[in-house]
Enzyme design. Structure first.
Site, PDB file in Angstrom:
ATOM      1  N   SER A 141      18.913 -17.306  33.923  1.00  0.00           N
ATOM      2  CA  SER A 141      19.140 -15.859  33.776  1.00  0.00           C
ATOM      3  C   SER A 141      18.529 -15.195  35.006  1.00  0.00           C
ATOM      4  O   SER A 141      17.652 -15.784  35.664  1.00  0.00           O
ATOM      5  CB  SER A 141      18.407 -15.384  32.512  1.00  0.00           C
ATOM      6  OG  SER A 141      18.304 -13.981  32.485  1.00  0.00           O
ATOM      7  N   TYR A 154      11.246 -15.203  26.615  1.00  0.00           N
ATOM      8  CA  TYR A 154      12.529 -15.385  27.313  1.00  0.00           C
ATOM      9  C   TYR A 154      12.281 -15.488  28.815  1.00  0.00           C
ATOM     10  O   TYR A 154      12.763 -16.398  29.492  1.00  0.00           O
ATOM     11  CB  TYR A 154      13.470 -14.215  26.993  1.00  0.00           C
ATOM     12  CG  TYR A 154      14.896 -14.437  27.462  1.00  0.00           C
ATOM     13  CD1 TYR A 154      15.783 -15.193  26.699  1.00  0.00           C
ATOM     14  CD2 TYR A 154      15.357 -13.911  28.670  1.00  0.00           C
ATOM     15  CE1 TYR A 154      17.092 -15.403  27.121  1.00  0.00           C
ATOM     16  CE2 TYR A 154      16.662 -14.123  29.093  1.00  0.00           C
ATOM     17  CZ  TYR A 154      17.522 -14.866  28.312  1.00  0.00           C
ATOM     18  OH  TYR A 154      18.816 -15.093  28.741  1.00  0.00           O
ATOM     19  N   LYS A 158      12.803 -18.940  30.943  1.00  0.00           N
ATOM     20  CA  LYS A 158      13.945 -18.936  31.875  1.00  0.00           C
ATOM     21  C   LYS A 158      13.461 -19.206  33.307  1.00  0.00           C
ATOM     22  O   LYS A 158      14.197 -19.779  34.119  1.00  0.00           O
ATOM     23  CB  LYS A 158      14.725 -17.624  31.783  1.00  0.00           C
ATOM     24  CG  LYS A 158      15.561 -17.510  30.514  1.00  0.00           C
ATOM     25  CD  LYS A 158      16.715 -18.526  30.488  1.00  0.00           C
ATOM     26  CE  LYS A 158      17.671 -18.305  29.340  1.00  0.00           C
ATOM     27  NZ  LYS A 158      18.820 -19.258  29.347  1.00  0.00           N
TER      28      LYS A 158
HETATM   29  N1  NAD Z   1      24.361 -12.472  27.676  1.00  0.00           N
HETATM   30  C1  NAD Z   1      23.544 -12.210  28.698  1.00  0.00           C
HETATM   31  O1  NAD Z   1      23.352 -11.036  29.104  1.00  0.00           O
HETATM   32  C2  NAD Z   1      22.871 -13.345  29.429  1.00  0.00           C
HETATM   33  C3  NAD Z   1      22.221 -13.046  30.646  1.00  0.00           C
HETATM   34  C4  NAD Z   1      21.566 -14.066  31.319  1.00  0.00           C
HETATM   35  C5  NAD Z   1      21.585 -15.352  30.818  1.00  0.00           C
HETATM   36  N2  NAD Z   1      22.208 -15.617  29.644  1.00  0.00           N
HETATM   37  C6  NAD Z   1      22.175 -16.995  29.162  1.00  0.00           C
HETATM   38  O2  NAD Z   1      23.500 -17.474  29.052  1.00  0.00           O
HETATM   39  C7  NAD Z   1      23.566 -18.503  28.051  1.00  0.00           C
HETATM   40  C8  NAD Z   1      24.674 -18.178  27.073  1.00  0.00           C
HETATM   41  O3  NAD Z   1      24.317 -16.956  26.424  1.00  0.00           O
HETATM   42  P1  NAD Z   1      25.376 -15.983  25.729  1.00  0.00           P
HETATM   43  O4  NAD Z   1      25.070 -14.623  26.176  1.00  0.00           O
HETATM   44  O5  NAD Z   1      26.753 -16.542  25.859  1.00  0.00           O
HETATM   45  O6  NAD Z   1      24.845 -16.088  24.240  1.00  0.00           O
HETATM   46  P2  NAD Z   1      25.580 -16.318  22.829  1.00  0.00           P
HETATM   47  O7  NAD Z   1      24.542 -16.019  21.822  1.00  0.00           O
HETATM   48  O8  NAD Z   1      26.883 -15.626  22.800  1.00  0.00           O
HETATM   49  O9  NAD Z   1      25.886 -17.904  22.860  1.00  0.00           O
HETATM   50  C9  NAD Z   1      24.853 -18.835  22.851  1.00  0.00           C
HETATM   51  C10 NAD Z   1      25.352 -20.086  22.163  1.00  0.00           C
HETATM   52  O10 NAD Z   1      24.287 -21.074  22.211  1.00  0.00           O
HETATM   53  C11 NAD Z   1      24.275 -21.744  20.973  1.00  0.00           C
HETATM   54  N3  NAD Z   1      22.968 -22.362  20.749  1.00  0.00           N
HETATM   55  C12 NAD Z   1      21.770 -21.749  20.585  1.00  0.00           C
HETATM   56  N4  NAD Z   1      20.818 -22.669  20.349  1.00  0.00           N
HETATM   57  C13 NAD Z   1      21.420 -23.888  20.383  1.00  0.00           C
HETATM   58  C14 NAD Z   1      20.968 -25.216  20.199  1.00  0.00           C
HETATM   59  N5  NAD Z   1      19.688 -25.491  19.901  1.00  0.00           N
HETATM   60  N6  NAD Z   1      21.855 -26.235  20.336  1.00  0.00           N
HETATM   61  C15 NAD Z   1      23.153 -25.967  20.617  1.00  0.00           C
HETATM   62  N7  NAD Z   1      23.653 -24.722  20.767  1.00  0.00           N
HETATM   63  C16 NAD Z   1      22.790 -23.699  20.634  1.00  0.00           C
HETATM   64  C17 NAD Z   1      24.594 -20.661  19.934  1.00  0.00           C
HETATM   65  O11 NAD Z   1      25.026 -21.209  18.702  1.00  0.00           O
HETATM   66  C18 NAD Z   1      25.665 -19.861  20.678  1.00  0.00           C
HETATM   67  O12 NAD Z   1      26.974 -20.333  20.382  1.00  0.00           O
HETATM   68  C19 NAD Z   1      22.166 -18.550  27.425  1.00  0.00           C
HETATM   69  O13 NAD Z   1      21.414 -19.585  28.009  1.00  0.00           O
HETATM   70  C20 NAD Z   1      21.580 -17.195  27.775  1.00  0.00           C
HETATM   71  O14 NAD Z   1      20.162 -17.201  27.768  1.00  0.00           O
HETATM   72  C21 NAD Z   1      22.853 -14.632  28.936  1.00  0.00           C
END
Ligand code: NAD
Length: 267
Positions: A141, A154, A158
């Site tokens: 992130s 977080y 990260k």
């Molecule tokens: N959305 C944002 O603004 C953002 C920004 C920076 C980074 N991220 C990162 O991007 C990645 C995806 O996030 P997103 O926004 O699509 O979130 P999201 O919540 O839409 O999807 C996350 C997915 O991870 C799965 N998950 C969680 N724990 C798990 C586990 N132990 N085993 C297997 N699957 C698991 C969940 O079931 C979900 O389907 C994450 O690592 C998040 O930290 C997101």
């Protein structure tokens, strides 16, 4: 430039693939020509419906990435059924722990944002090194390069993701293993659905759609870049942080104060 990981025998695994950024990456890889994408997620039902929607080259898999034995078994099973894994996107993530968080939020953040990537690398690196090829993408992130004002667990874990990705790139690059680290700022997904107007991430800039992030990933993989920055301004912020840490902390304190006054307008 030809799209990477698009040949008719390419096998890709995306964890956290059932929704959000993971699902968009799976979709993008399939539309780009990958032979198959394994949509791995702890939410088995959602992985199944995502795979159904993505078509017959998408394969659902129930997987908790914090279970090392399950990750090792998943790697072995995919390679037995489909052949060598060309790209593993270690993307699952959780938004746990407001402010300093409690021990449970630290525990789950550490397990998902650091240990899960270690488990994937332990299972994949020997296989990829033996073949002299393969790629691992870790989703961190912008919080992993800068900070997340709302959550210490977080932010800290990260940072751990970025550190681990760098370590893997340094130690395994000469074995033919590519490593990338995805560091988006705000993206419209379930994880951020509850972000208010005054959330730290929203004040950081415009949110992208998961599909924009997937496009950035494909572009960076094609160019062989380590760092994937769907929000290019994050590079500038990181540079400013490195140049003058005190000034950067001062700027972040001002941002936090803005968030607090927006949250309690009566003062
Ligand atoms: N959305 C944002 O603004 C953002 C920004 C920076 C980074 N991220 C990162 O991007 C990645 C995806 O996030 P997103 O926004 O699509 O979130 P999201 O919540 O839409 O999807 C996350 C997915 O991870 C799965 N998950 C969680 N724990 C798990 C586990 N132990 N085993 C297997 N699957 C698991 C969940 O079931 C979900 O389907 C994450 O690592 C998040 O930290 C997101």
């Amino acid at each position: 430039m030809a799209q990477p990981f698009s040949t008719p025998d390419t096998t890709i695994v995306v964890t956290g693939g059932a929704r959000g950024i993971g699902r968009a990456m799976a979709d993008r890889f399939l539309r780009g020509g990958a032979a198959r994408v394994v949509v791995a997620d702890r939410d088995a039902d959602q992985a199944q419906s995502a795979a159904d929607e993505l078509g017959e080259r998408a394969h659902p898999m129930a997987l908790d990435v914090t279970d090392e034995a399950a990750v090792a078994a998943a790697v072995a099973r995919v390679e037995e059924e489909h052949g060598p894994i060309d790209l593993w996107c270690s993307n699952a993530g959780v938004g746990a722990g407001a402010d300093l968080g409690d021990d449970d939020s630290w525990d789950v953040s550490w397990r998902v944002h650091v240990l899960a990537h270690v488990y994937a690398a332990r299972a994949l690196a020997p296989r990829m090194a033996e073949r002299g090829r393969g790629h691992i993408l870790l989703t961190s992130s912008a919080a992993g390069l800068l900070s997340n004002l709302s959550s210490a667990p977080y932010s800290v874990t990260k940072h751990g993701t970025v550190a681990l990705a760098e370590w893997l790139a340094i130690r395994h690059g000469d074995e033919g293993i590519g490593v990338s680290c995805l560091c988006p700022q705000g993206v419209n997904t379930a994880m951020t659905a509850g972000d208010g107007k005054a959330s730290g991430t929203r004040l950081g800039g415009a949110y992208l759609e998961p599909e924009d992030v997937a496009d950035s990933v494909v572009e960076a993989l094609g160019e062989g870049r380590f760092l994937v920055l769907p929000h290019p301004e994050v590079a500038t912020y990181e540079l400013r942080r490195a140049e003058d840490r005190d000034r950067w902390i001062g700027g972040m304190r001002r941002a936090w104060s803005k968030i607090r006054s927006a949250a309690s307008p009566q003062g």
